[in-house]
Design a protein around this motif. Structure first.
Motif, PDB file in Angstrom:
ATOM      1  N   ALA A   7     135.865  -5.450 120.542  1.00 32.37           N
ATOM      2  CA  ALA A   7     136.655  -7.416 120.543  1.00 32.37           C
ATOM      3  C   ALA A   7     135.261  -7.994 121.932  1.00 32.37           C
ATOM      4  O   ALA A   7     135.116  -8.495 122.344  1.00 32.37           O
ATOM      5  N   ALA A   8     135.172  -6.876 123.065  1.00 32.79           N
ATOM      6  CA  ALA A   8     135.145  -7.346 124.454  1.00 32.79           C
ATOM      7  C   ALA A   8     133.535  -7.254 123.412  1.00 32.79           C
ATOM      8  O   ALA A   8     133.225  -7.847 124.984  1.00 32.79           O
ATOM      9  N   ALA A   9     132.710  -6.512 123.509  1.00 30.55           N
ATOM     10  CA  ALA A   9     131.362  -7.207 122.682  1.00 30.55           C
ATOM     11  C   ALA A   9     131.447  -8.244 121.865  1.00 30.55           C
ATOM     12  O   ALA A   9     129.854  -9.292 122.678  1.00 30.55           O
ATOM     13  N   ALA A  10     132.226  -8.053 121.178  1.00 32.99           N
ATOM     14  CA  ALA A  10     131.953  -9.839 120.531  1.00 32.99           C
ATOM     15  C   ALA A  10     132.167 -10.514 121.618  1.00 32.99           C
ATOM     16  O   ALA A  10     131.341 -12.110 121.465  1.00 32.99           O
ATOM     17  N   LEU A  15     129.551 -15.133 124.681  1.00 37.62           N
ATOM     18  CA  LEU A  15     129.610 -15.647 126.538  1.00 37.62           C
ATOM     19  C   LEU A  15     128.034 -15.817 126.589  1.00 37.62           C
ATOM     20  O   LEU A  15     127.395 -17.153 126.635  1.00 37.62           O
ATOM     21  N   VAL A  16     127.193 -15.406 126.173  1.00 34.04           N
ATOM     22  CA  VAL A  16     125.452 -14.837 126.368  1.00 34.04           C
ATOM     23  C   VAL A  16     125.293 -15.837 125.547  1.00 34.04           C
ATOM     24  O   VAL A  16     124.561 -16.697 125.888  1.00 34.04           O
ATOM     25  N   ARG A  17     125.365 -16.425 124.133  1.00 30.77           N
ATOM     26  CA  ARG A  17     125.128 -16.823 123.486  1.00 30.77           C
ATOM     27  C   ARG A  17     125.364 -18.268 123.948  1.00 30.77           C
ATOM     28  O   ARG A  17     124.307 -19.143 123.502  1.00 30.77           O
ATOM     29  N   ALA A  18     126.122 -18.949 124.308  1.00 31.41           N
ATOM     30  CA  ALA A  18     127.319 -20.174 124.730  1.00 31.41           C
ATOM     31  C   ALA A  18     125.738 -20.722 126.236  1.00 31.41           C
ATOM     32  O   ALA A  18     126.102 -21.324 125.801  1.00 31.41           O
ATOM     33  N   ALA A  40     132.554 -20.652 124.620  1.00 29.30           N
ATOM     34  CA  ALA A  40     132.614 -20.070 123.502  1.00 29.30           C
ATOM     35  C   ALA A  40     133.464 -20.120 123.185  1.00 29.30           C
ATOM     36  O   ALA A  40     134.105 -19.254 122.219  1.00 29.30           O
ATOM     37  N   GLY A  41     134.812 -20.479 123.534  1.00 29.61           N
ATOM     38  CA  GLY A  41     135.806 -20.677 122.565  1.00 29.61           C
ATOM     39  C   GLY A  41     137.063 -19.592 122.839  1.00 29.61           C
ATOM     40  O   GLY A  41     138.306 -18.905 122.019  1.00 29.61           O
ATOM     41  N   VAL A  42     136.961 -19.049 124.287  1.00 23.95           N
ATOM     42  CA  VAL A  42     137.932 -18.137 124.847  1.00 23.95           C
ATOM     43  C   VAL A  42     138.980 -18.416 125.677  1.00 23.95           C
ATOM     44  O   VAL A  42     138.583 -19.440 126.346  1.00 23.95           O
ATOM     45  N   SER A  43     139.518 -17.854 126.805  1.00 30.57           N
ATOM     46  CA  SER A  43     140.039 -18.349 127.516  1.00 30.57           C
ATOM     47  C   SER A  43     139.435 -18.386 128.782  1.00 30.57           C
ATOM     48  O   SER A  43     138.541 -18.068 129.489  1.00 30.57           O
TER      49      SER A  43
END
Length: 193
Positions: A7-10, A15-18, A40-43
């Motif tokens: 999950a952390a790697a994903a 984040l890198v793609r974004a 990236a749609g993360v917190s």
């Protein structure tokens, strides 16, 4: 079931793609950890768990670009040294053509960052092998410097619009071909003593 490490790697990959997308769209100023997280749609705090600061993230983008270029150059095996050399130079210039902000970032990344230096050196070493196949070991570094600086100049002139074919009656691809032909035929400028 997805492990915590997966999950952390994903998340890091997202984040890198974004960040890469934001860089392509608006340059380094558009890449903020907050904007990257939102894209990236993360917190809001997720980017800070993976990257110390914006410069750390931008350095990762540059490292990835150098490594991708090295992978491309590594695949150039089945052609003559001259053709491989042209392809390697055009691969570098191609990054500038397709992703000008990333290209600039590759050359703006501090050379004292060990991982960035290793990634850039990987490309340089592969490039020098190709150059040595054409001119010999003893001349590879000086011709390599001439070719790399010329390719960088071509990319810069193209990006700035100062290498207009209408004005110079030659384009970047033709200049690369001319450079490699000059070196192959031994008409490149001799070392000054």
């Amino acid at each position: 079931m997805v492990t915590r490490a997966e999950a952390a790697a994903a998340t890091r990959s997202a984040l890198v793609r974004a960040a890469s997308d934001l860089l392509d769209e608006g340059g380094p100023d558009a890449v903020t950890l907050r904007a990257v997280g939102a894209r990236a749609g993360v917190s809001r705090g997720a980017p800070y768990g993976h990257f110390e600061h914006k410069a750390h993230l931008l350095t990762e983008l540059a490292i990835n670009a150098w490594n991708s270029l090295a992978d491309t150059v590594e695949q150039l095996r089945d052609a003559t040294p001259g053709a491989r050399l042209e392809s390697a130079l055009l691969a570098l210039i191609g990054v500038g053509r397709r992703q000008p902000h990333l290209y600039a970032l590759m050359f703006d990344t501090p050379v004292d960052d060990p991982e960035a230096a290793a990634a850039a050196s990987r490309v340089e070493n592969q490039f020098l092998v190709i150059v040595a196949d054409l001119v010999g070991e003893s001349d590879a570094r000086r011709y390599g410097a001439l070719l790399m600086s010329s390719a960088h100049g071509i990319a810069g002139l193209e990006l700035s619009g100062h290498l207009a074919k209408e004005k110079w009656q030659v384009d970047g691809d033709q200049l690369v071909h001319m450079l490699v032909d000059a070196i192959k035929s031994g008409t490149a400028p001799a070392e000054r003593t």
